[in-house]
Structure formats: C-alpha cells, structure tokens
Design an enzyme around this catalytic site. Structure first.
Site, short mmCIF file in Angstrom:
data_model
loop_
_atom_site.label_atom_id
_atom_site.label_comp_id
_atom_site.label_asym_id
_atom_site.label_seq_id
_atom_site.Cartn_x
_atom_site.Cartn_y
_atom_site.Cartn_z
N GLY A 9 6.19 -7.46 6.03
CA GLY A 9 5.81 -8.19 5.17
C GLY A 9 6.90 -8.66 3.94
CB ALA A 10 9.38 -11.04 4.57
N GLY A 14 7.37 -7.76 -0.79
CA GLY A 14 8.31 -7.29 0.39
C GLY A 14 9.78 -7.71 0.05
CG ASP A 33 6.16 -12.26 6.77
OD1 ASP A 33 5.76 -11.73 5.64
OD2 ASP A 33 5.06 -13.08 7.26
NE ARG A 88 -4.94 -2.70 -7.03
CZ ARG A 88 -5.26 -2.41 -8.31
NH1 ARG A 88 -6.58 -1.94 -8.54
NH2 ARG A 88 -4.46 -2.59 -9.36
CG ASN A 95 -4.92 -6.31 3.52
OD1 ASN A 95 -4.66 -7.60 3.93
ND2 ASN A 95 -4.71 -6.19 2.14
CG HIS A 175 -3.49 1.10 -6.78
ND1 HIS A 175 -2.97 1.20 -8.07
CD2 HIS A 175 -3.19 0.07 -6.24
CE1 HIS A 175 -2.16 0.18 -8.09
NE2 HIS A 175 -2.52 -0.48 -7.24
N1 APR Z 1 2.87 -8.56 10.55
C1 APR Z 1 3.87 -8.97 9.39
N2 APR Z 1 3.65 -9.55 8.14
C2 APR Z 1 2.21 -10.04 7.84
C3 APR Z 1 1.34 -9.84 8.83
C4 APR Z 1 1.56 -9.03 10.08
N3 APR Z 1 0.61 -8.85 10.84
N4 APR Z 1 0.11 -10.46 8.34
C5 APR Z 1 0.55 -10.90 7.11
N5 APR Z 1 1.95 -10.75 6.88
C6 APR Z 1 2.81 -11.23 5.82
C7 APR Z 1 2.45 -12.56 5.26
O1 APR Z 1 2.91 -13.58 6.08
C8 APR Z 1 2.96 -12.48 3.87
O2 APR Z 1 4.30 -13.08 3.76
O3 APR Z 1 2.38 -10.26 4.62
C9 APR Z 1 3.10 -11.02 3.36
C10 APR Z 1 2.24 -10.68 2.32
O4 APR Z 1 3.08 -11.26 1.11
P1 APR Z 1 2.26 -12.01 -0.03
O5 APR Z 1 1.24 -12.87 0.44
O6 APR Z 1 3.31 -12.59 -0.91
O7 APR Z 1 1.58 -10.79 -0.88
P2 APR Z 1 2.20 -9.70 -1.57
O8 APR Z 1 1.94 -9.85 -3.04
O9 APR Z 1 3.61 -9.14 -1.15
O10 APR Z 1 1.01 -8.49 -1.42
C11 APR Z 1 1.28 -7.66 -0.02
O11 APR Z 1 0.81 -5.66 -1.05
O12 APR Z 1 0.65 -4.97 -3.38
C12 APR Z 1 0.00 -5.24 -2.17
O13 APR Z 1 -2.34 -5.94 -2.69
C13 APR Z 1 -0.93 -6.36 -2.13
O14 APR Z 1 -2.01 -6.08 -0.08
C14 APR Z 1 -1.20 -6.94 -0.64
C15 APR Z 1 0.32 -6.65 -0.20
#
Ligand code: APR
Length: 308
Positions: A9-10, A14, A33, A88, A95, A175
């Site tokens: 998750g970048a 990330g 990602d 959440r 998720n 949380h």
């Molecule tokens: N594999 C890899 N990456 C994925 C997948 C997957 N199957 N599905 C989604 N992603 C990536 C998305 O493409 C996105 O870049 O996960 C990333 C999530 O990043 P953001 O949307 O910026 O969200 P963020 O604020 O980083 O939060 C991510 O962490 O703190 C928790 O509640 C928050 O559950 C959330 C998570």
C-alpha cells in the site's frame, strides 16, 4: 544494507512511512501497490532524495509481490481510508479482502517475516493477517496505540504549554471511539494527569483523543491521517530491527491478558527482534476495566462478521 522492509500500500500512509524510514537508514525499502507505476514513481522520487540527505537506502517500487521476497518486516497499509461520516468499522469487508490478498501474497516470499498492520479496522485486520499467514502471534502487531497516545500527548502539551517530551500518555483497547485513554497512568513528568488537570479539561482531552482520527478525516474531506500513523509505524520498525525491547502501546494477540482471549487488542507491548516479547498489564480501576470490556466486545463482534 542488510535489513529489508516492505510496505504494501504505497498511498499516503505507506509512502510517508517509507519517507520516515529512509531518514533512519535502517533498512532497504520496497513499496508495493496495485496502481500501475505509482509505487515505482514514488520509490524513484524518494531514491533521488537520498543523496541530498546522505542516506544509503535502496528503495524499490513494484506492482509485484515478488519484490517483497526476504523481507524482515512487512507493513500492511493497503486499503481504503475513511471518508467523512464513516467509522473505521465501515471499512471492514472491503479492507479484509485486500489484507487477505496482501498476506497470502507476501508470506510465501518471506516466511519468517514480522507483520505490522495499519489497515483499518486494524485490530481485526491484524487477527486476519495472523490467521491467513498461519504464523505465531508474536510476529503480528497492529499499529494504533502509539498514534492514539501521541494524539493525547499532543493535546496535553497544547493545553499545558509543556514540552511533549515531558508528557507520557497511555491509551489502551481497540482503535475506535471506545478506546480507553488512561488518565491516572498518563502523566506529566511523573504527575498523573488526573492530578495536574481539572476534570473538565481532562474529559475534553480524552474525548478529543477518542475522536482524533475522525477530526482529521472531517478536515481533510478526502482520506485520513497519515503523518502520525506512519511515524508510529516507523518507531515500531526501529524497535524491532534494533532489538530495543521498547515498550509501546500497540495491538497484540491476547492470551488471557486483561481477561481477554483470542483477539488483537491495544496494550503495552514490548518489541524486539522477534516481534512481541511481552505484554504488560496495568492495574485498572473498575471503570477502566468496564471501558476496556466494552471496547473488546466491539472488536470481537467485528471479527465475528468475517469468515476468518
Ligand atoms: N494491494 C496493494 N495495494 C492496494 C491494494 C492491494 N490489494 N488495494 C488497495 N491498495 C492501495 C491503494 O491503491 C492505495 O494506494 O492501498 C493504498 C491506500 O492508500 P490511501 O488510499 O492513500 O490510504 P491511506 O491514507 O494510506 O490509508 C490506508 O491505513 O490508516 C489506515 O484507515 C487507513 O485503512 C486505511 C489504510
């Protein structure tokens, strides 16, 4: 560099985690990602920052989980963040699928890895990771407690105009809005919070801590907090890689601690090279115990909604 940390998750959390970690120069980094080109682009950008800050860290971006092979630690922060008005828990089913895939696809390349899970609702997601990876509980830790405690510390510092370094706060439980900020164990230079602050101000800080994540979601309108969550992960990664035996509030698998079984729950956790070394128990008041039980019921109910 010997250590390898992969971040699945970048997105905001990330990539900001990668930023903080790169500054510490404690591991080579991999960003994974599903969005094509995005982790590669962010990795290249961060790589180009290394000569400026003088850190010899290799940073690789990929859409392929194979790039994570041989990781010492995998941070799971892939998933959907909250939108205004969402809890959440609303993220649970979507998720869970993402975390399940991330775990299945990473454990086969790094069988000895330690997972740090951020994806929300993280207590349940950490449980899911442990089950899907089929690994010992000490190798999975959920990040939340450092963040919740840091929010409380920041609010106390602002209220009292005291250095954040003098303020120690402890938040237990799941949380979510039922988390349990401890007002007596938390202190300013050793003076318990419930002695140094009037009750109405303390109540307001407790309430703001509980809703701290939601406050930021409402302000941002798109996405959720990421600076403090990512530096909290960074502290955990450092504690593990340096085998610091650092005690931090974090979500760990409960085996009788606080009277709880078979759930991940926020508690003081000692972190070292093998992951969770020990879980500490506070002497709680009756009302704190009741609050903790309520929080635990919420986490267990969520876990029951998934086919784990
Ligand atoms: N594999 C890899 N990456 C994925 C997948 C997957 N199957 N599905 C989604 N992603 C990536 C998305 O493409 C996105 O870049 O996960 C990333 C999530 O990043 P953001 O949307 O910026 O969200 P963020 O604020 O980083 O939060 C991510 O962490 O703190 C928790 O509640 C928050 O559950 C959330 C998570």
């Amino acid at each position: 560099m010997k250590n390898k940390v992969s971040i699945v998750g970048a997105g905001m959390t990330g990539s900001t985690t990668a930023h903080w970690l790169a500054e510490l120069e404690i591991a080579d980094l991999v960003l994974v990602d599903i969005v094509e080109g995005m982790p590669q682009g962010k990795a290249l950008d961060l790589q180009a920052a290394m000569p400026i800050i003088g850190k010899d860290v290799r940073i690789v971006g990929s859409n392929d989980y194979g790039a994570t092979a041989g990781s010492d630690i995998i941070v799971i922060t892939a998933g959907l963040p909250r939108k205004p008005g969402m809890s959440r828990d609303d993220l649970l089913v979507a998720n869970a699928e993402i975390v399940r895939t991330a775990t299945e696809q990473t454990i086969k390349h790094s069988p000895d890895v330690i997972y740090i899970v951020l994806t929300n609702p993280l207590d349940v997601m950490a449980y899911l990771t442990m089950k899907v990876a089929r690994i010992e509980p000490h190798r999975v830790i959920g990040q939340a407690g450092i963040l919740d405690s840091a929010r409380m510390r920041a609010f106390v510092a602002m209220e009292l105009d005291v250095s954040v370094e003098n303020i120690h706060c402890y938040v237990l439980g799941g949380h979510g809005d039922d988390m349990v900020p401890l007002t007596h164990a938390s202190n300013v230079a050793g003076i318990p919070l419930d002695e140094i602050m009037p009750p109405d101000r303390l109540d307001a800080i407790v309430e703001r801590t509980r809703k701290g994540g939601g406050e930021i979601v409402s302000l941002l309108k798109k996405g959720s907090a990421y600076y403090a969550p990512s530096v909290a992960v960074t502290q955990m990664v450092e504690a593990i890689l340096k085998d610091k035996h650092l005690i931090v509030p974090a979500a760990a698998f409960m085996r009788g601690e606080y009277g709880l079984q078979d759930i991940f729950f926020g508690a003081p956790v000692q972190l070292g090279r093998e992951g969770v070394e020990k879980i500490y128990e506070y002497k709680l008041t009756e009302s704190e115990k009741a609050a903790l039980e309520k929080s635990a019921r919420g986490v267990a109910e969520n876990a029951a909604k998934l086919d784990i």
